[in-house]
Scaffold this motif. Structure first.
Motif, PDB file in Angstrom:
ATOM      1  N   MET A  34      10.763  56.540  25.990  1.00  0.00           N
ATOM      2  CA  MET A  34      11.717  56.809  24.912  1.00  0.00           C
ATOM      3  C   MET A  34      13.071  57.165  25.537  1.00  0.00           C
ATOM      4  O   MET A  34      13.139  57.709  26.635  1.00  0.00           O
ATOM      5  CB  MET A  34      11.202  57.940  24.027  1.00  0.00           C
ATOM      6  N   CYS A  35      14.141  56.875  24.811  1.00  0.00           N
ATOM      7  CA  CYS A  35      15.499  57.091  25.320  1.00  0.00           C
ATOM      8  C   CYS A  35      15.782  58.578  25.586  1.00  0.00           C
ATOM      9  O   CYS A  35      15.179  59.443  24.966  1.00  0.00           O
ATOM     10  CB  CYS A  35      16.514  56.612  24.288  1.00  0.00           C
ATOM     11  N   CYS A  48      16.006  61.056  22.534  1.00  0.00           N
ATOM     12  CA  CYS A  48      15.274  60.506  21.383  1.00  0.00           C
ATOM     13  C   CYS A  48      14.725  61.659  20.542  1.00  0.00           C
ATOM     14  O   CYS A  48      14.088  62.567  21.073  1.00  0.00           O
ATOM     15  CB  CYS A  48      14.123  59.616  21.844  1.00  0.00           C
ATOM     16  N   PRO A  49      14.951  61.641  19.241  1.00  0.00           N
ATOM     17  CA  PRO A  49      14.513  62.755  18.397  1.00  0.00           C
ATOM     18  C   PRO A  49      12.990  62.895  18.304  1.00  0.00           C
ATOM     19  O   PRO A  49      12.506  63.915  17.826  1.00  0.00           O
ATOM     20  CB  PRO A  49      15.111  62.408  17.021  1.00  0.00           C
ATOM     21  N   HIS A  50      12.247  61.897  18.761  1.00  0.00           N
ATOM     22  CA  HIS A  50      10.782  61.982  18.691  1.00  0.00           C
ATOM     23  C   HIS A  50      10.205  62.893  19.777  1.00  0.00           C
ATOM     24  O   HIS A  50       9.097  63.390  19.653  1.00  0.00           O
ATOM     25  CB  HIS A  50      10.129  60.608  18.873  1.00  0.00           C
ATOM     26  N   CYS A  78       8.721  52.829  18.396  1.00  0.00           N
ATOM     27  CA  CYS A  78       9.084  53.447  19.671  1.00  0.00           C
ATOM     28  C   CYS A  78       8.183  54.639  19.974  1.00  0.00           C
ATOM     29  O   CYS A  78       7.832  54.917  21.113  1.00  0.00           O
ATOM     30  CB  CYS A  78      10.513  53.984  19.632  1.00  0.00           C
ATOM     31  N   ASN A  90      14.062  58.246  11.586  1.00  0.00           N
ATOM     32  CA  ASN A  90      15.261  58.112  12.440  1.00  0.00           C
ATOM     33  C   ASN A  90      16.246  57.117  11.848  1.00  0.00           C
ATOM     34  O   ASN A  90      17.107  56.590  12.532  1.00  0.00           O
ATOM     35  CB  ASN A  90      14.876  57.748  13.876  1.00  0.00           C
ATOM     36  N   ALA A 140      13.603  51.023  14.858  1.00  0.00           N
ATOM     37  CA  ALA A 140      14.215  51.124  16.193  1.00  0.00           C
ATOM     38  C   ALA A 140      13.611  50.179  17.228  1.00  0.00           C
ATOM     39  O   ALA A 140      14.320  49.508  17.971  1.00  0.00           O
ATOM     40  CB  ALA A 140      14.138  52.564  16.697  1.00  0.00           C
ATOM     41  N   CYS A 171      17.998  57.845  15.370  1.00  0.00           N
ATOM     42  CA  CYS A 171      17.849  57.186  16.664  1.00  0.00           C
ATOM     43  C   CYS A 171      19.173  57.293  17.431  1.00  0.00           C
ATOM     44  O   CYS A 171      20.235  57.070  16.861  1.00  0.00           O
ATOM     45  CB  CYS A 171      17.505  55.725  16.398  1.00  0.00           C
ATOM     46  N   VAL A 172      19.105  57.602  18.732  1.00  0.00           N
ATOM     47  CA  VAL A 172      20.350  57.782  19.500  1.00  0.00           C
ATOM     48  C   VAL A 172      21.081  56.463  19.738  1.00  0.00           C
ATOM     49  O   VAL A 172      22.235  56.453  20.162  1.00  0.00           O
ATOM     50  CB  VAL A 172      20.113  58.464  20.864  1.00  0.00           C
ATOM     51  N   LEU A 173      20.408  55.356  19.497  1.00  0.00           N
ATOM     52  CA  LEU A 173      21.077  54.070  19.719  1.00  0.00           C
ATOM     53  C   LEU A 173      21.723  53.541  18.441  1.00  0.00           C
ATOM     54  O   LEU A 173      22.327  52.478  18.438  1.00  0.00           O
ATOM     55  CB  LEU A 173      20.077  53.032  20.246  1.00  0.00           C
ATOM     56  N   ARG A 228      12.775  49.268  26.695  1.00  0.00           N
ATOM     57  CA  ARG A 228      12.953  50.709  26.748  1.00  0.00           C
ATOM     58  C   ARG A 228      12.802  51.224  28.173  1.00  0.00           C
ATOM     59  O   ARG A 228      11.874  51.950  28.472  1.00  0.00           O
ATOM     60  CB  ARG A 228      11.923  51.420  25.869  1.00  0.00           C
TER      61      ARG A 228
END
Ligand code: SF4
Ligand code: SF4
Lengths: 592, 192
Positions: free
Chosen positions: A344-345, A348-350, A370, A444, A448, A517-519, B47
């Motif tokens: 995950m980025c 990432c809020p997850h 994701c 999010n 995503a 989502c941060v993207l 990712r």
């Protein structure tokens, strides 16, 4: 003629445009997503995202019944969701041409199984075309609409990941003109499928398959390439390219229509060659049919059923019976390296949600998105994942089988888009049957995993129009969930507290997280926080922050002295979650 | 035009801009009059996972993926991924890579280490391996983010395609406001 380099997906979109498509609908899914993302760029096509594949196909069916040409696109497992309308659509047939694109994923680059959707064509008794490159993606899509109208049938176009995402040169053409204008026509005998009417349509379907098989005997979509007559190979799709590459001298029967099979042509070809083979990816679909015709053929005796083919794998297969040499394609070894799985980025809020679930020793039924990556170390916070929307119903079933003491641990985790896809049905079941499990909807604001597509809760359409957005809180309440709360997933204490309370509650409950989502690029939705840094003076090297698995945090071993954590300022999005884990106040705002 | 196919592999980490670089490469080949095919995987692997993109050009190209062990040029965006992909190359293939290390999760958390001798190991099997300081040269061109274009310039030297086609493809694929920097970055790489 203008030439462009297009992916298979882009070429299908172009083909739809050239065929005069009016309406296109899809649910995003790798490797099919770019078809609709490209179609939307053509004027005059109404292109949209549907909440799931069944709905997408039904929208296309409606457009076809209204007399317009229409297209629905989905990944292979999406057809499972759309199978219900598909099988009856085969009986009704079409008014405007209708094409269903199925993008299969041999090798499971981005999927949970590698089912071979050619079986659907046979099962539903509809023709299926299989292109071998982008030019054919465009041509076959155009042709599919003609076949659809000529034979009164939906037509499936099947691609695989290498075709969908492979790019090659395509010669463009002008769109067709003179298609009849859509209008309403009453024809209940054809369009109202009750037993009386369906009984009349079924023999039509059987007859149609026979006609299509004969059409395939002579139409150039199937072609013989006669070279050396010792070896004859029946092949299609990307396998055709591998065979050309590896066995340039072999005679080929290249099938562009893989259902119904052109039996006459296959018999002709078989008579012209000494040894007959079938080279196809996944199941022995063509092979079984050829054998059923009483023709002896070699296929899966030498080729793998599992995974995708490649020039190397085809070479190896033919080398095993002395037809090719395997001197190339033998990989040299390199030393073992650390693996590089997806993650995950940063920010990432997850991430904080999975961290909290792990802390609370939850048993997590997961879903597709994701957040499925939450199963990876160091979080290891997912225990099941089957298909779209299954997390909630699986949780519902688990708690009914478990003894009371264990039930509290069960938590379903699902994204906003997946929830609206099919999860909402599962939630109805959970509320209706009073299953005491907890559901987290990770909202999010976007789909995503497939590259950020809008959905019915995001407030925007594929055509970039602002629109009605589903109110998830109200929706959950409306299906009968009494305990619905919204939490900030970047606040660990709040998240943990909410989870603890809802897990303990002997009733169904839903927690909705509210960070994007941060993207997400849409203005004002995701806002970057202040970038953090580790103060080495305070960092004791306890590694607590590393348990998050944020790609921005790195362990720096100290030579001789204790090591410390380090935050990469270019990657950190300032989500602040790691700071809440540091008991020594070593993580602070970055200065300067 | 001879019948030989040139096989190029672009490897690195998801999110590094490999897709755009391979698009420019493919467009250049098309402009130069070749048949060209390209293949890569989108989705899950993007990712932060390993990414391999295949570009093949010649008179007529069949498979969009490079047959294993037949790569002519390996274009590495990251060192470990470059090393990992060596088996895809033929003996005597060319390796051009960015001098950049991106730690995978197990290295970030301290469970494994990032080997520090990868460049030497690559050079052992491929003695004319070209290691490029992409970020540094890109900064010289005006923006460290144009490192991929520097590398593309270095790779272009290994291919017999006239400069004009490269510049035409750049102009077509790179946003107008970034074009000057990218042109400079490309030429810096091409002179290496
Ligand atoms: S794309 Fe969005 S949802 Fe997916 S891992 Fe990144 S931040 Fe999370
Ligand atoms: S604040 Fe911490 S957890 Fe969040 S992105 Fe930055 S380093 Fe990662």
């Amino acid at each position: 003629m203008k030439k462009e380099i297009l992916s298979g997906n882009e070429a299908i979109a172009r083909g739809a445009y050239e065929a005069g498509v009016k309406v296109a609908s899809a649910y995003p899914g790798t490797p099919s997503t770019e078809i609709l993302e490209t179609i939307v760029q053509y004027p005059d096509i109404n292109a949209s995202w549907a909440p799931n594949e069944k709905v997408a196909l039904e929208v296309a069916i409606g457009a076809s019944f209204g007399g317009g040409r229409s297209l629905a696109a989905m990944k292979h497992v999406g057809v499972n969701v759309a199978a219900d309308p598909l099988f009856t659509l085969s009986y009704t047939g079409v008014n405007g041409g209708l094409v269903l694109v199925t993008a299969d994923d041999p090798e499971m680059h981005s999927s949970q199984n590698e089912q071979d959707n050619r079986h659907y064509a046979r099962f539903a008794k509809v023709p299926m075309l299989e292109p071998s490159d982008s030019q054919e993606c465009k041509e076959f899509t155009r042709l599919a609409f003609e076949i659809s109208e000529q034979f009164d049938t939906p037509v499936m176009v099947r691609t695989t990941t290498r075709i969908s995402h492979g790019k090659s040169v395509v010669a463009l053409a002008e769109p067709v003109t003179g298609l009849p204008a859509p209008k309403l026509v009453k024809n209940a005998a054809k369009l109202v499928m009750l037993p009386g009417n369906a009984k009349v349509r079924h023999p039509f379907v059987e007859e149609r398959s026979k006609k299509l098989s004969r059409y395939g005997d002579t139409h150039s979509i199937n072609r013989m390439e006669l070279r050396n007559s010792d070896i004859g190979i029946i092949t299609s799709g990307s396998s055709y390219q591998y065979v050309r590459e590896v066995l340039p001298e072999a005679s080929l029967l290249k099938l562009g229509m893989v259902w119904p099979l052109a039996e006459g042509l296959i018999r002709q070809f078989a008579a012209k060659v000494t040894r007959l083979f079938v080279v196809e990816e996944l199941d022995p679909f063509i092979e079984d049919q050829v054998k059923a015709m009483g023709i002896s053929v070699i296929g899966k005796e030498i080729l793998p059923v599992c995974g995708e083919l490649s020039p190397g794998r085809v070479r190896l297969a033919f080398a095993s019976i002395g037809i090719a040499t395997a001197d190339t394609g033998v990989p040299r070894q390199v030393d073992k390296l650390p693996g590089r799985p997806p993650n995950m980025c940063p920010g990432c809020p997850h991430r904080g949600v999975f961290y909290s679930l792990k802390q609370l020793n939850a048993y997590v039924t997961g879903d597709i998105g994701c957040y499925t990556l939450g199963f990876m170390p160091p979080l290891n916070a997912m225990d099941t994942c089957v298909c779209m929307g299954s997390s909630i119903s699986t949780a519902s079933g688990i708690v009914r089988a478990l003894p009371e003491a264990e039930r509290q641990r069960v938590v379903a985790v699902i994204g906003d888009s997946t929830f609206l896809h099919t999860g909402v049905n599962s939630l109805m079941e959970m509320a209706y049957n009073k299953s005491p499990a907890t559901v987290i909807i990770l909202d999010n604001r976007i789909t995503a995993m497939t590259g950020r597509q809008d959905n019915p809760a995001s407030g925007w359409t594929l055509m970039e129009d602002p629109t009605n957005a589903v109110d998830l809180v109200q929706l959950c309440r409306a299906v009968g969930i009494r305990n619905v709360r919204v939490v900030d997933p970047l606040d660990l204490e709040q998240t943990r507290q909410a989870l603890k309370e809802e897990m303990a509650r002997p009733e169904p409950s839903v927690i909705i997280t509210n960070r994007p989502c941060v993207l997400l690029k849409r203005e004002g939705v995701f806002v970057k926080g202040e970038v953090l840094a580790v103060d080495v003076e305070f960092c004791t090297g306890c590694r607590a922050c590393l348990k998050l698995g944020c790609p921005a945090i790195e362990w720096r071993p100290g030579d001789g002295r204790k090591g410390n954590a380090y935050i990469d300022p270019l990657l950190c999005t300032g989500c602040d979650v790691c700071r809440q884990l540091c008991t020594f106040e070593a993580i602070k705002k970055r200065e300067g | 035009m001879s019948d030989t196919i040139t096989n190029i592999l672009l490897v690195g980490v998801g999110g590094q801009g490999i897709l755009l670089a391979s698009e420019i490469l493919a467009e250049t080949c098309k402009l130069a009059g070749f048949d060209v095919k390209k293949s890569e995987i989108h989705g899950m692997s993007q990712r932060g996972g390993s990414v391999v993109s295949h570009v093949r050009y010649g008179r007529e190209v069949f498979s969009p993926t490079v047959p294993e062990g037949e790569g002519d040029i390996l274009f590495g965006f990251e060192l470990m991924e470059t090393y990992r992909s060596l088996p895809l190359l033929k003996k005597g293939g060319k390796v051009v890579a960015n001098n950049l290390k991106i730690s995978p999760p197990s290295v970030l958390t301290g469970q494994e280490v990032y080997p520090d001798d990868l460049a030497e190991r690559i050079r052992q099997s491929f003695p004319d391996f070209l290691l490029v300081d992409g970020q540094e040269l890109a900064s010289e061109a005006g923006n460290p983010k144009a490192a991929n274009t520097v590398l593309l310039g270095a790779v272009s030297r290994q291919m017999e395609i006239a400069e004009e086609f490269w510049l035409e493809a750049l102009a077509k694929m790179v946003p107008a406001k970034a074009l000057d920097v990218n042109r400079r970055a490309f030429m810096l790489g091409r002179k290496l």
